[in-house]
Design an enzyme around this catalytic site. Structure first.
Site, short mmCIF file in Angstrom:
data_model
loop_
_atom_site.label_atom_id
_atom_site.label_comp_id
_atom_site.label_asym_id
_atom_site.label_seq_id
_atom_site.Cartn_x
_atom_site.Cartn_y
_atom_site.Cartn_z
N HIS A 79 60.58 44.84 58.48
CA HIS A 79 60.63 45.91 59.47
C HIS A 79 60.82 45.39 60.89
CE1 HIS A 79 59.76 49.65 61.52
NE2 HIS A 79 58.63 49.18 62.04
N ASP A 134 61.55 51.42 65.68
CA ASP A 134 60.48 52.22 65.10
C ASP A 134 60.23 53.48 65.95
OD1 ASP A 134 58.14 51.90 62.94
OD2 ASP A 134 57.18 52.52 64.81
N HIS A 149 51.12 55.40 55.82
CA HIS A 149 50.55 55.57 57.16
C HIS A 149 51.05 56.86 57.82
CE1 HIS A 149 54.45 53.67 57.78
NE2 HIS A 149 54.41 53.98 59.05
N TYR A 190 51.77 60.10 65.43
CA TYR A 190 52.15 60.46 64.06
C TYR A 190 51.87 61.93 63.74
CZ TYR A 190 53.63 55.83 62.76
OH TYR A 190 54.35 54.66 62.67
#
Length: 300
Positions: free
Chosen positions: A280, A110, A155, A219
């Site tokens: 995931h 990730d 997200h 992010y």
């Protein structure tokens, strides 16, 4: 968080000073150096099911990314640069040098995989081998953001909104938000795949306001400066100069778009890989299958 269970018996803990602040790492095992980097919304604890086998052949360095777990959370900059994958990558390279590893292999999941491939692009010759778990490049994600992808990666847009909107919304009930996120990204859509002791680590980290802010900054950087770095490298034709292994969950997000191997080839001409039966969180949902792919790759 001192009352949390130790899932890495026999490993040593270190706090290493870097340009973005203190990085917390665990070290253990013997052999060639191997850096393990976790993703959102977890910590280095996510490697607890792979570490015992990997440590038989490698000196493991298991880090908490800046802003996550027990590592320091840098003060956000106006351009989110402290949370760019370039800044994180630079910090991890310096931490590895401090521990005596000028060259090393890297496995990232990730967000940690995004730091990993950025190290591969920014520091040619540094990585011996790179494995990226359940991601495709940031530029591929943003440029392919159609209705289907937006619904499964909401997200990305939510966390990248200006401060303090997402932080305030999450802060009202962080336990709900992060438990929902973890469960919804597994193949079974529940929390049963996670060791309860590991869940306690993740929940403790995610409940801290400065960690929530750091995750949002991560992010925000992804939507801005990280994307710009990817685009600049693509325009210049820069590629990763070591072998790359891409693994993804058969019901994870990368499996729903174009072939993940095709998505990686612009950055990683020497890429191989396959899917594993998982969502995931492949290292925790399918550790044996992941090890079955990682071990021969790392041996070369």
């Amino acid at each position: 968080m001192s009352d949390l269970a130790d899932l890495f018996p026999g490993f040593e803990a270190h706090n290493v000073d870097t340009p973005v602040g203190r990085i917390f790492v665990r070290t253990g095992g013997t052999g060639t150096p191997l850096l393990l980097l976790h993703g959102f919304p977890q910590t280095g604890v996510m490697w607890h099911r792979l570490a015992p086998e990997l440590a038989k052949q490698h000196t493991l360095v298991i880090a908490d990314l800046p802003g996550y777990g027990w590592s320091a959370a840098p003060e956000p900059g106006r351009d989110h640069a402290p949370y760019s994958k370039r800044a994180m990558g630079e910090a991890l390279v310096r931490a590895m040098e401090h521990l005596g590893h000028a060259h090393f292999s890297l496995i990232g999941h990730d967000r940690g995989a995004r730091v990993g491939y950025r190290i591969g692009l920014d520091h040619p010759g540094r990585l011996d081998r790179l494995a990226v778990l359940d991601i495709v490049p940031t530029s591929v994600m943003w440029h392919g953001m159609d209705r289907s992808r937006a619904m499964t990666t909401y997200h990305w847009m939510f966390l990248a909104q200006p401060h303090p909107f997402p932080e305030t919304m999450i802060g009202k009930d962080p336990g709900f938000f992060f438990d929902w996120t973890l469960a919804s990204w597994t193949a079974g859509k529940d929390l049963s795949t996670f060791d309860p002791r590991a869940l306690a680590h993740y929940r403790a980290s995610c409940a801290v306001p400065e960690r929530i802010r750091a995750m949002c900054e991560d992010y925000r950087a992804g939507a801005t400066i990280d994307l710009a770095h990817d685009e600049a490298d693509l325009a210049a034709g820069r590629t990763i100069d070591c072998p790359v292994l891409a693994l993804w969950g058969s019901s994870g997000i990368p499996a729903r778009g174009e072939s993940p191997l095709n998505a990686w080839r612009a950055f990683a001409p020497d890429v191989t890989g396959a899917s594993v039966e998982a969502g995931h969180f492949v290292a925790e949902e399918a550790p044996e299958a992941v090890l079955g792919a990682l071990l021969p790759f790392l041996k070369g």
